[in-house]
Design an enzyme around this catalytic site. Structure first.
Site, PDB file in Angstrom:
ATOM      1  N   GLU A 159      -7.543  26.343  31.316  1.00 42.49           N
ATOM      2  CA  GLU A 159      -7.784  25.760  32.629  1.00 42.49           C
ATOM      3  C   GLU A 159      -7.969  26.863  33.665  1.00 42.49           C
ATOM      4  O   GLU A 159      -6.978  27.361  34.229  1.00 42.49           O
ATOM      5  CB  GLU A 159      -6.600  24.890  33.045  1.00 42.49           C
ATOM      6  CG  GLU A 159      -6.350  23.715  32.132  1.00 42.49           C
ATOM      7  CD  GLU A 159      -5.739  22.549  32.882  1.00 42.49           C
ATOM      8  OE1 GLU A 159      -6.324  21.466  32.834  1.00 42.49           O
ATOM      9  OE2 GLU A 159      -4.707  22.733  33.539  1.00 42.49           O
ATOM     10  N   GLY A 192      -9.406  20.743  40.214  1.00 40.76           N
ATOM     11  CA  GLY A 192      -9.475  19.910  41.414  1.00 40.76           C
ATOM     12  C   GLY A 192     -10.503  20.370  42.436  1.00 40.76           C
ATOM     13  O   GLY A 192     -10.477  19.921  43.585  1.00 40.76           O
ATOM     14  N   GLY A 200      -7.339  16.036  35.105  1.00 38.75           N
ATOM     15  CA  GLY A 200      -6.464  15.656  36.210  1.00 38.75           C
ATOM     16  C   GLY A 200      -7.023  14.443  36.932  1.00 38.75           C
ATOM     17  O   GLY A 200      -6.846  13.302  36.512  1.00 38.75           O
ATOM     18  N   GLY A 201      -7.744  14.694  38.021  1.00 37.24           N
ATOM     19  CA  GLY A 201      -8.218  13.627  38.902  1.00 37.24           C
ATOM     20  C   GLY A 201      -8.907  12.472  38.184  1.00 37.24           C
ATOM     21  O   GLY A 201      -8.627  11.301  38.475  1.00 37.24           O
ATOM     22  N   SER A 209     -11.903  20.050  36.509  1.00 35.12           N
ATOM     23  CA  SER A 209     -13.009  19.250  37.052  1.00 35.12           C
ATOM     24  C   SER A 209     -13.872  18.609  35.974  1.00 35.12           C
ATOM     25  O   SER A 209     -15.097  18.502  36.124  1.00 35.12           O
ATOM     26  CB  SER A 209     -13.870  20.094  37.999  1.00 35.12           C
ATOM     27  OG  SER A 209     -13.104  20.499  39.122  1.00 35.12           O
ATOM     28  N   HIS A 215       1.406  24.672  33.155  1.00 33.57           N
ATOM     29  CA  HIS A 215       0.269  24.312  34.021  1.00 33.57           C
ATOM     30  C   HIS A 215       0.256  25.275  35.207  1.00 33.57           C
ATOM     31  O   HIS A 215       1.311  25.686  35.698  1.00 33.57           O
ATOM     32  CB  HIS A 215       0.417  22.860  34.488  1.00 33.57           C
ATOM     33  CG  HIS A 215      -0.804  22.333  35.166  1.00 33.57           C
ATOM     34  ND1 HIS A 215      -1.135  22.670  36.466  1.00 33.57           N
ATOM     35  CD2 HIS A 215      -1.795  21.520  34.723  1.00 33.57           C
ATOM     36  CE1 HIS A 215      -2.270  22.080  36.785  1.00 33.57           C
ATOM     37  NE2 HIS A 215      -2.698  21.375  35.748  1.00 33.57           N
ATOM     38  N   GLU A 236      -0.140  24.825  38.214  1.00 33.57           N
ATOM     39  CA  GLU A 236       0.621  24.354  39.386  1.00 33.57           C
ATOM     40  C   GLU A 236       2.112  24.626  39.208  1.00 33.57           C
ATOM     41  O   GLU A 236       2.820  24.883  40.181  1.00 33.57           O
ATOM     42  CB  GLU A 236       0.331  22.865  39.639  1.00 33.57           C
ATOM     43  CG  GLU A 236      -1.075  22.683  40.198  1.00 33.57           C
ATOM     44  CD  GLU A 236      -1.728  21.344  39.914  1.00 33.57           C
ATOM     45  OE1 GLU A 236      -1.031  20.395  39.500  1.00 33.57           O
ATOM     46  OE2 GLU A 236      -2.963  21.253  40.100  1.00 33.57           O
ATOM     47  N   ASN A 268      -3.614  14.156  32.891  1.00 33.22           N
ATOM     48  CA  ASN A 268      -2.443  14.642  33.624  1.00 33.22           C
ATOM     49  C   ASN A 268      -2.439  13.961  34.991  1.00 33.22           C
ATOM     50  O   ASN A 268      -3.258  14.291  35.839  1.00 33.22           O
ATOM     51  CB  ASN A 268      -2.551  16.171  33.774  1.00 33.22           C
ATOM     52  CG  ASN A 268      -1.468  16.750  34.665  1.00 33.22           C
ATOM     53  OD1 ASN A 268      -0.486  16.075  34.980  1.00 33.22           O
ATOM     54  ND2 ASN A 268      -1.650  17.998  35.055  1.00 33.22           N
ATOM     55  N   TRP A 269      -1.531  13.016  35.170  1.00 37.34           N
ATOM     56  CA  TRP A 269      -1.497  12.261  36.428  1.00 37.34           C
ATOM     57  C   TRP A 269      -0.816  13.058  37.540  1.00 37.34           C
ATOM     58  O   TRP A 269      -0.822  12.627  38.686  1.00 37.34           O
ATOM     59  CB  TRP A 269      -0.771  10.927  36.223  1.00 37.34           C
ATOM     60  CG  TRP A 269      -1.600   9.878  35.534  1.00 37.34           C
ATOM     61  CD1 TRP A 269      -2.831  10.051  34.967  1.00 37.34           C
ATOM     62  CD2 TRP A 269      -1.269   8.490  35.357  1.00 37.34           C
ATOM     63  NE1 TRP A 269      -3.285   8.870  34.446  1.00 37.34           N
ATOM     64  CE2 TRP A 269      -2.342   7.893  34.665  1.00 37.34           C
ATOM     65  CE3 TRP A 269      -0.176   7.699  35.692  1.00 37.34           C
ATOM     66  CZ2 TRP A 269      -2.358   6.541  34.319  1.00 37.34           C
ATOM     67  CZ3 TRP A 269      -0.172   6.356  35.350  1.00 37.34           C
ATOM     68  CH2 TRP A 269      -1.255   5.777  34.670  1.00 37.34           C
ATOM     69  N   LYS A 270      -0.200  14.176  37.197  1.00 41.85           N
ATOM     70  CA  LYS A 270       0.504  15.000  38.195  1.00 41.85           C
ATOM     71  C   LYS A 270       1.494  14.126  38.974  1.00 41.85           C
ATOM     72  O   LYS A 270       2.040  13.184  38.424  1.00 41.85           O
ATOM     73  CB  LYS A 270      -0.494  15.704  39.104  1.00 41.85           C
ATOM     74  CG  LYS A 270      -1.585  16.429  38.329  1.00 41.85           C
ATOM     75  CD  LYS A 270      -2.428  17.308  39.184  1.00 41.85           C
ATOM     76  CE  LYS A 270      -3.530  17.918  38.333  1.00 41.85           C
ATOM     77  NZ  LYS A 270      -4.255  18.974  39.018  1.00 41.85           N
TER      78      LYS A 270
END
Ligand code: PEP
Length: 248
Positions: free
Chosen positions: A162, A168, A229-230, A208, A92, A94, A9-11
């Site tokens: 999640e 993150g 993510g990251g 993470s 998600h 977010e 997920n590049w957000k």
């Protein structure tokens, strides 16, 4: 056999230059035992599809509940599909936090996404205070019941656990905490959709995940992959996570 899936997920990260990372990943070829999915910003979906071809699947990060209409700035499931997406992430944390999305909103979007022929990656997860109050399974059970429409199958649904406090932050639940939630989700899906369907829905862990912790997470029961993510932004990191899943 359940599908194993490594989803990135590049957000809200990435302009055209980021496609070089996708190109590097694609050049490694498709893993033998796992599917790879990258969900870039909508602006990159079409170009990402051109780069990834049939090696890596491309997905959206959200879609509107309607297929078209007067909704300035939104993107529909049909548009994602038309641009080359096969999947869409929904619910998600977010989106739930930044846009006040409730389970019901996620459920309606999921139905719309299925109608457009997309596979939905539906996210659930507890906050730190819910975990500390020992409410995790109640929260996850409620989110599963409220966010997944009737009609789920092993082909149209992926569920991602999640924990919000792990996204993150570098904090990761213990392996037994991950296993408890994944076993619980599997049981809930089997109870609602029948054993045949429930046992074929891929369950991802997200929060993470890094090359260093991926192998032990993929060894946990009922973990069929990861939503990352990251670490999905760099081909070297995501490539190592994919390799760990392929070998698991
Ligand atoms: C995510 O946002 O879906 C996520 C899992 O992020 P990270 O891997 O950076 O914790």
């Amino acid at each position: 056999m359940r599908r194993k899936l490594a989803a990135g997920n590049w957000k809200m990260n990435g302009t055209a230059a980021a496609l070089a990372e996708l190109e590097t990943l694609t050049a490694k070829g498709a893993p033998e035992n796992a599917q790879v999915l990258i969900c870039p910003p909508s602006t990159l979906i079409s170009r990402a599809k051109d780069v990834a071809g049939d090696i890596i699947s491309i997905g959206g990060q959200d879609c509107h509940a309607n297929q078209s209409g007067a909704h300035t700035g939104d993107v529909s499931a049909e548009m994602l599909k038309d641009a080359g997406a096969t999947h869409v992430i929904l619910g998600h944390s977010e989106r739930r936090e930044d846009h006040n999305e409730r389970d019901e909103d996620v459920r309606i979007k999921a139905k719309t996404a299925w109608d457009a022929g997309l596979v939905t990656v539906i996210c659930v997860g507890e906050s730190l205070s819910e975990r500390e109050a020992d409410n995790t399974l109640d929260i996850i059970g409620g989110q599963l019941a409220g966010s997944i429409p009737d009609g789920a199958t092993g082909e149209n649904l992926v569920v991602a656990y999640e924990p919000i406090w792990a996204i993150g932050t570098g904090k990761v639940p213990t392996l037994s905490q991950i296993g408890d939630v994944h076993d619980f989700m599997r049981a809930r899906l089997e109870r609602r959709f029948g054993e045949g369907v429930g046992r074929t829905v891929p369950l991802l862990y997200g929060g993470s995940v890094k090359p260093g912790n991926a192998p032990e997470i993929f060894a946990v029961s009922n973990v069929d992959g990861a939503l990352v993510g990251g670490a999905s932004l760099k081909a070297s990191d995501f490539g190592a996570i994919i390799a760990a899943l392929d070998a698991s």
